[in-house]
Design a protein around this motif. Structure first.
Motif, short mmCIF file in Angstrom:
data_model
loop_
_atom_site.label_atom_id
_atom_site.label_comp_id
_atom_site.label_asym_id
_atom_site.label_seq_id
_atom_site.Cartn_x
_atom_site.Cartn_y
_atom_site.Cartn_z
N VAL A 1 9.11 -5.39 37.23
CA VAL A 1 10.23 -4.46 37.05
C VAL A 1 9.74 -3.03 36.90
O VAL A 1 10.33 -2.08 37.46
CB VAL A 1 11.08 -4.87 35.82
N LEU A 2 8.64 -2.84 36.16
CA LEU A 2 8.08 -1.50 35.95
C LEU A 2 7.19 -1.04 37.09
O LEU A 2 6.60 0.04 37.02
CB LEU A 2 7.30 -1.48 34.63
N GLN A 3 7.07 -1.87 38.14
CA GLN A 3 6.37 -1.49 39.37
C GLN A 3 4.88 -1.20 39.17
O GLN A 3 4.32 -0.31 39.81
CB GLN A 3 7.05 -0.28 40.02
N PHE A 4 4.23 -1.99 38.31
CA PHE A 4 2.78 -1.88 38.21
C PHE A 4 2.15 -2.54 39.44
O PHE A 4 2.48 -3.69 39.78
CB PHE A 4 2.27 -2.58 36.94
N ARG A 5 1.27 -1.82 40.11
CA ARG A 5 0.66 -2.36 41.33
C ARG A 5 -0.15 -3.61 41.04
O ARG A 5 -0.34 -4.46 41.92
CB ARG A 5 -0.22 -1.29 41.98
N PHE A 6 -0.68 -3.73 39.83
CA PHE A 6 -1.44 -4.92 39.46
C PHE A 6 -0.59 -6.17 39.62
O PHE A 6 -1.07 -7.22 40.07
CB PHE A 6 -1.93 -4.78 38.02
N PHE A 7 0.67 -6.08 39.27
CA PHE A 7 1.57 -7.23 39.37
C PHE A 7 2.15 -7.37 40.78
O PHE A 7 2.39 -8.49 41.24
CB PHE A 7 2.71 -7.10 38.35
N LEU A 8 2.36 -6.25 41.46
CA LEU A 8 2.97 -6.30 42.78
C LEU A 8 2.00 -6.83 43.84
O LEU A 8 2.43 -7.46 44.81
CB LEU A 8 3.46 -4.90 43.18
N ARG A 9 0.71 -6.58 43.65
CA ARG A 9 -0.28 -6.93 44.68
C ARG A 9 -1.01 -8.24 44.40
O ARG A 9 -1.90 -8.61 45.15
CB ARG A 9 -1.30 -5.80 44.83
N ASN A 10 -0.67 -8.92 43.32
CA ASN A 10 -1.30 -10.19 43.00
C ASN A 10 -0.24 -11.28 42.94
O ASN A 10 0.95 -11.01 42.69
CB ASN A 10 -2.04 -10.11 41.66
N ASP A 11 -0.67 -12.50 43.17
CA ASP A 11 0.25 -13.63 43.18
C ASP A 11 0.85 -13.85 41.80
O ASP A 11 0.14 -13.96 40.80
CB ASP A 11 -0.49 -14.88 43.64
N ALA A 12 2.18 -13.91 41.74
CA ALA A 12 2.87 -14.04 40.46
C ALA A 12 2.54 -15.36 39.77
O ALA A 12 2.33 -15.41 38.55
CB ALA A 12 4.38 -13.92 40.66
N GLY A 13 2.47 -16.44 40.54
CA GLY A 13 2.15 -17.74 39.95
C GLY A 13 0.77 -17.77 39.32
O GLY A 13 0.57 -18.34 38.24
N LEU A 14 -0.19 -17.13 40.00
CA LEU A 14 -1.55 -17.08 39.47
C LEU A 14 -1.60 -16.27 38.17
O LEU A 14 -2.29 -16.64 37.22
CB LEU A 14 -2.49 -16.47 40.51
N LEU A 15 -0.86 -15.16 38.13
CA LEU A 15 -0.83 -14.35 36.91
C LEU A 15 -0.17 -15.09 35.76
O LEU A 15 -0.65 -15.01 34.61
CB LEU A 15 -0.09 -13.04 37.18
N VAL A 16 0.92 -15.81 36.04
CA VAL A 16 1.59 -16.59 34.99
C VAL A 16 0.63 -17.64 34.43
O VAL A 16 0.53 -17.83 33.21
CB VAL A 16 2.87 -17.25 35.54
N LEU A 17 -0.08 -18.31 35.32
CA LEU A 17 -1.04 -19.33 34.88
C LEU A 17 -2.15 -18.70 34.03
O LEU A 17 -2.54 -19.26 32.99
CB LEU A 17 -1.64 -20.04 36.09
#
Length: 347
Positions: free
Chosen positions: A301-317
């Motif tokens: 939501v805050l448009q951090f490129r770290f979150f936008l350019r990496n797989d969301a499932g991998l980050l959640v895990l």
């Protein structure tokens, strides 16, 4: 009747684990304020990281190298600076430059002209001549951060070749940056080239005053540049804090139950130790997943490129496993604590 009791007793682990897990959920529901703060912690910490990022970007845009340059303005190269003007040297004993070899009359003449023609003239104690490049390397290794550079001459008959040895590390201190190219390298290179040319002109019997030696620095025009993002430096600690926030409250709750004798009372009533800790594991698995999902959701939501350019499932895990690891560590710490206030401070 006895068979029924034995059957119920054999299932007591699951029954106790389910009852205690429900107890943990019920406590979290009744402590709504603390639970809401725990769930909103990722948003708060990510907002702080965003504010820091925006402030750093705004500060970087004020730098001249970032600002738009529509017209190229030529500027004269300065003289060789004194070594005390270096940001990292300051008031420490230092040398402006070294030179090799120190046994050549021609080299000594060139060095004397470099010192005399500088503005202000370079004093003798700021220049040191050595026999060879190896000796210069040994001196600089033995006296780090005390010499701005060195020049090594090679005589080939009437011709001169030289090599500059410069520290190319860009230096910054308290918001002030110092480029090694414009600060020392270019003035030093210009002075050495000028005096070598004059020496060779004099050796050939030609006047040394012409042509006039006035090199200029011309920066290429460019639009406003994007500043280097600092989010990679500030985001990590804030994500770590968001994951750790729930661990502090959880550690305090576990120690509080021990302090008020709840665990002891339940043991006397037949509580299994494994059921007690299983209930906390189940609760923390749920809360850890909610925290991980919250971090990834707010990061997008805050448009951090770290979150936008990496797989969301991998980050959640990743965040979920980290939260579970921290929860396990809090169980370990709770064994050594018997006071809730101490647990809060330790967390």
């Amino acid at each position: 009747m006895q068979d029924s009791l034995d059957h119920l007793w054999s299932w007591r682990f699951l029954q106790q684990s389910a009852a205690l897990t429900y107890k943990n959920v019920l406590v979290a529901w009744r402590s709504r304020r603390a639970t809401i703060i725990r769930l909103l912690a990722p948003l708060v910490f990510l907002l702080l990281a965003l504010l820091i990022q925006l402030s750093l970007d705004a500060n970087n845009k004020r730098e001249r190298r970032i600002q738009a340059s529509e017209v190229a303005e030529a500027s004269l190269l300065g003289s060789i600076p004194d070594c005390h003007e270096d940001l990292y040297i300051a008031d420490k004993p230092c040398l402006t430059f070294l030179y090799t070899p120190n046994g050549s009359a021609a080299v000594q003449s060139i060095i004397n002209n470099i010192k005399a023609s500088n503005e202000p003239p370079i004093t003798r104690d700021k220049v040191l001549g050595l026999a060879s490049r190896a000796a210069a390397d040994e001196y600089m290794m033995a006296h780090p951060e005390t010499v701005l550079g060195a020049v090594h001459f090679f005589e080939e008959g009437s011709n001169f070749k030289y090599m500059l040895q410069i520290n190319t590390t860009a230096k910054a201190f308290k918001g002030t940056t110092q480029s090694p190219v414009t600060f020392f390298t270019m003035p030093f290179m210009s002075s050495v080239a000028r005096e070598v040319s004059r020496f060779q002109l004099a050796a050939a019997g030609q006047p040394t005053g012409t042509p006039e030696w006035m090199p200029r620095l011309l920066k290429f025009p460019h639009p406003q540049l994007r500043s280097v993002g600092m989010v990679g430096y500030v985001l990590g600690p804030f994500i770590f804090a968001a994951c750790m926030f729930g661990v502090v409250t959880q550690l305090a709750l576990i120690v509080s139950e021990k302090e008020h004798g709840l665990i002891t009372s339940l043991r006397h009533m037949g509580l299994l130790q494994s059921s007690y800790w299983t209930s906390w594991v189940c609760f923390d698995v749920l809360m850890g997943m909610i925290t991980a999902l919250s971090i990834v959701a707010w990061g997008n939501v805050l448009q951090f490129r770290f979150f936008l350019r990496n797989d969301a499932g991998l980050l959640v895990l990743l965040f979920w496993l980290f939260a579970l690891a921290m929860s396990s560590f809090s169980y370990f710490l709770s064994v050594f604590m018997s006071n809730q206030q101490t647990a809060t401070y330790a967390g």
